[in-house]
Design a protein around this motif. Structure first.
Motif, short mmCIF file in Angstrom:
data_model
loop_
_atom_site.label_atom_id
_atom_site.label_comp_id
_atom_site.label_asym_id
_atom_site.label_seq_id
_atom_site.Cartn_x
_atom_site.Cartn_y
_atom_site.Cartn_z
N UNK A 89 2.52 2.50 -2.46
CA UNK A 89 2.38 1.17 -3.04
C UNK A 89 2.94 0.04 -2.20
N UNK A 90 3.15 0.28 -0.90
CA UNK A 90 3.65 -0.77 -0.01
C UNK A 90 2.52 -1.76 0.27
N UNK A 91 2.82 -3.05 0.23
CA UNK A 91 1.80 -4.08 0.49
C UNK A 91 1.35 -4.00 1.94
N UNK A 92 0.06 -3.85 2.14
CA UNK A 92 -0.54 -3.80 3.47
C UNK A 92 -1.09 -5.19 3.79
N UNK A 93 -0.71 -5.73 4.94
CA UNK A 93 -1.18 -7.05 5.37
C UNK A 93 -2.59 -6.94 5.94
N UNK A 94 -2.81 -5.93 6.81
CA UNK A 94 -4.16 -5.60 7.27
C UNK A 94 -4.18 -4.11 7.62
N UNK A 95 -5.36 -3.47 7.42
CA UNK A 95 -5.47 -2.03 7.64
C UNK A 95 -5.53 -1.68 9.14
N UNK A 96 -5.42 -0.40 9.47
CA UNK A 96 -5.45 0.01 10.88
C UNK A 96 -6.72 -0.43 11.60
#
Length: 125
Positions: A89-96
């Motif tokens: 559930x960690x907020x992702x700023x942008x995916x890989x």
């Protein structure tokens, strides 16, 4: 003339050092090394990283912590770390995605700082 020789320490400020220890050591696996009171110092390579108690009131900067600064951490597998953080559930700023330093993505730490993780690439000789 005296000159700079390179970064040899990076630190951010946060009020909850236990949360910093739990996140950066417990979740992300950075080893802890001895440090001064009021800080948790991590034995990251090649540059040590620390979270210390604030030296100023950060309440007015909450929405912009670290604005304009890029903190990149090498990891062994950016895609796998991304999947673990999403699951937690960690907020992702942008995916890989692929970039000049290998595969990378960005996420928010518990304090609101944006952290970029990239798969460490060994330079070709």
């Amino acid at each position: 003339m005296a000159t700079l020789t390179g970064i040899d320490f990076v630190g951010i400020q946060a009020e909850d050092l236990d949360a910093a220890r739990d996140f950066y050591h417990g979740k992300l696996g950075l080893p802890i090394m001895p440090g001064p009171p009021g800080a948790v110092v991590f034995d990251s390579k090649p540059v040590p990283f620390a979270v210390r108690t604030p030296v100023m009131d950060l309440s007015s900067a909450r929405d912009h912590l670290g604005a304009g600064i890029a903190l990149w951490f090498a990891c062994d597998d950016a895609d796998a770390l991304h999947a673990e953080l999403v699951k937690d559930g960690i907020k992702i700023v942008f995916p890989p995605k692929d970039g000049p330093f290998g595969r990378y993505f960005a996420f928010c730490d518990p304090f609101g700082y944006t952290i970029t993780a990239h798969t460490a690439v060994t330079p070709a000789n």
